[in-house]
Design a protein around this motif. Sequence first.
Motif, short mmCIF file in Angstrom:
data_model
loop_
_atom_site.label_atom_id
_atom_site.label_comp_id
_atom_site.label_asym_id
_atom_site.label_seq_id
_atom_site.Cartn_x
_atom_site.Cartn_y
_atom_site.Cartn_z
N ASP A 187 6.89 6.89 -8.51
CA ASP A 187 5.67 6.38 -7.90
C ASP A 187 5.75 6.60 -6.39
N LEU A 188 5.27 7.76 -5.95
CA LEU A 188 5.35 8.13 -4.54
C LEU A 188 4.59 7.14 -3.65
N GLY A 189 3.45 6.65 -4.13
CA GLY A 189 2.67 5.67 -3.35
C GLY A 189 3.46 4.40 -3.10
N ALA A 190 4.17 3.91 -4.11
CA ALA A 190 4.99 2.71 -3.95
C ALA A 190 6.15 2.96 -3.00
N ALA A 191 6.72 4.16 -3.07
CA ALA A 191 7.83 4.51 -2.17
C ALA A 191 7.35 4.51 -0.72
N TYR A 192 6.18 5.12 -0.46
CA TYR A 192 5.65 5.14 0.90
C TYR A 192 5.29 3.73 1.37
N ALA A 193 4.79 2.90 0.47
CA ALA A 193 4.48 1.52 0.82
C ALA A 193 5.75 0.76 1.21
N ALA A 194 6.85 1.01 0.50
CA ALA A 194 8.11 0.36 0.83
C ALA A 194 8.58 0.76 2.23
N HIS A 195 8.36 2.03 2.60
CA HIS A 195 8.74 2.47 3.95
C HIS A 195 7.84 1.82 5.00
#
Length: 132
Positions: free
Chosen positions: A20-28
């Motif tokens: 889930d790339l969107g979730a990964a970017y949100a975590a950053h």
Amino acid sequence: MSTTTTYMLLLWGDPDACVDLGAAYAAHGTFAEQCALQGHEIVGGEELASPRDARLLTVADGTAQVTDGPYAETTEQLGGFYLVRTSDPDGLLRLAAPLVMDDEGTLELRPVAVHEAAPTGTSPAAVAQPVA
């Protein structure tokens, strides 16, 4: 009182594990916000392209050889980094933990070397300028 030091935060993990790339970017994004709130100053950082896009130069017996792709066929590869100034490295690691939780990766926090005897402007970063 602790001394503020510049650290390189290296993010190691499986480049194919992110589902889930969107979730990964949100975590950053959350990490960056929390760093600012808790006194950690992010001074740089980047996501790295796939290890498959890497170029390597190795030297053996005085001969340099350039090859494509990752050096080692390992699951864990360097995926990105942050350069952060902080006086609380343990707190920084706690904040960064969610960045590697989903892919069971590894965080490596390493202080930037400071050479007191080096003349001003002679660090590798200071002399490594793009060629025009």
